[in-house]
Design an enzyme around this catalytic site. Sequence first.
Site, PDB file in Angstrom:
ATOM      1  N   CYS A  44       6.467  -0.156   7.192  1.00 39.01           N
ATOM      2  CA  CYS A  44       6.112   1.012   6.382  1.00 39.01           C
ATOM      3  C   CYS A  44       7.326   1.405   5.558  1.00 39.01           C
ATOM      4  CB  CYS A  44       5.690   2.159   7.296  1.00 39.01           C
ATOM      5  SG  CYS A  44       5.212   3.648   6.404  1.00 39.01           S
ATOM      6  N   LEU A  45       7.075   1.707   4.286  1.00 43.19           N
ATOM      7  CA  LEU A  45       8.179   2.087   3.398  1.00 43.19           C
ATOM      8  C   LEU A  45       8.841   3.388   3.855  1.00 43.19           C
ATOM      9  CD1 LEU A  45       6.396   1.224   0.034  1.00 43.19           C
ATOM     10  CD2 LEU A  45       8.274  -0.066   1.087  1.00 43.19           C
ATOM     11  N   HIS A  48      -1.857   7.649   7.257  1.00 43.41           N
ATOM     12  CA  HIS A  48      -0.904   8.559   6.590  1.00 43.41           C
ATOM     13  C   HIS A  48      -1.597   9.863   6.168  1.00 43.41           C
ATOM     14  CE1 HIS A  48       2.813   6.302   6.382  1.00 43.41           C
ATOM     15  NE2 HIS A  48       2.244   5.257   5.804  1.00 43.41           N
ATOM     16  N   GLN A  93       3.383   9.963   1.184  1.00 46.73           N
ATOM     17  CA  GLN A  93       4.663   9.251   1.154  1.00 46.73           C
ATOM     18  C   GLN A  93       5.495   9.590  -0.072  1.00 46.73           C
ATOM     19  OE1 GLN A  93       2.832   5.194   2.121  1.00 46.73           O
ATOM     20  NE2 GLN A  93       4.817   5.112   3.130  1.00 46.73           N
ATOM     21  N   GLY A 128       0.843  -1.192   0.000  1.00 44.64           N
ATOM     22  CA  GLY A 128       0.000   0.000   0.000  1.00 44.64           C
ATOM     23  C   GLY A 128       0.872   1.233   0.000  1.00 44.64           C
ATOM     24  N   HIS A 152      -3.844   1.507   7.897  1.00 42.76           N
ATOM     25  CA  HIS A 152      -2.469   2.017   7.904  1.00 42.76           C
ATOM     26  C   HIS A 152      -2.326   3.184   6.914  1.00 42.76           C
ATOM     27  CE1 HIS A 152       2.078   1.302   7.847  1.00 42.76           C
ATOM     28  NE2 HIS A 152       1.876   2.110   6.821  1.00 42.76           N
ATOM     29  N   GLU A 153      -2.841   2.973   5.695  1.00 37.73           N
ATOM     30  CA  GLU A 153      -2.719   4.027   4.668  1.00 37.73           C
ATOM     31  C   GLU A 153      -3.572   5.235   5.037  1.00 37.73           C
ATOM     32  OE1 GLU A 153      -0.304   3.621   2.871  1.00 37.73           O
ATOM     33  OE2 GLU A 153      -0.106   1.454   3.067  1.00 37.73           O
TER      34      GLU A 153
END
Length: 177
Positions: A101-102, A147, A53, A48, A143-144
Amino acid sequence: MNTMRQIAQLGAEILRKKAAVVTDIDSIETRQIVEAMQSTLANTQGVGLAAPQISESKRIIIVASRPTPRYPSALQMEPTIMFNPSFQALSNDKEKNWEGCLSIPGIRALVPRYKDIMINYTDQQGQPVELKLDGFVARIFQHEYDHLEGKVYLDRVEDNKDIFTESEYFKIQMPVL
Ligand code: NI
């Protein structure tokens, strides 16, 4: 055309800002952001991505559950682009499971998330969509979504002992689901 972008890393101010509602889903600018998100995500093992991000403070997320070496037991789905997403928990039941997480490389942690949620978003055609999600996909969505609110998953960890380095995480190799 390579539209890959750098992924904002924890500490970057953009990850702590509340993202703006998208009012121009069909604009060239929005389409370019979506394209950049798609190619950036495709080049990672993530499941995702949220627009902040890639340093775009807009309410756009991609949910793309797929098995990868990073998330071997993730279920396979078409990457779904969601504009202005929102959700409601269908029960108060939460479940702890592993996330990464990236924007926070090298770390994994156990995070409590609602198990069953109802989500609403606008799709790329500008149509409203309502969907029930559970399990890992519901987790990715939450999670997304965080953000977009300027939150990261570490903010939701209940105990610092639930934070692992990736090398320690891979030693125990807990299933993702
Ligand atoms: Ni993330």
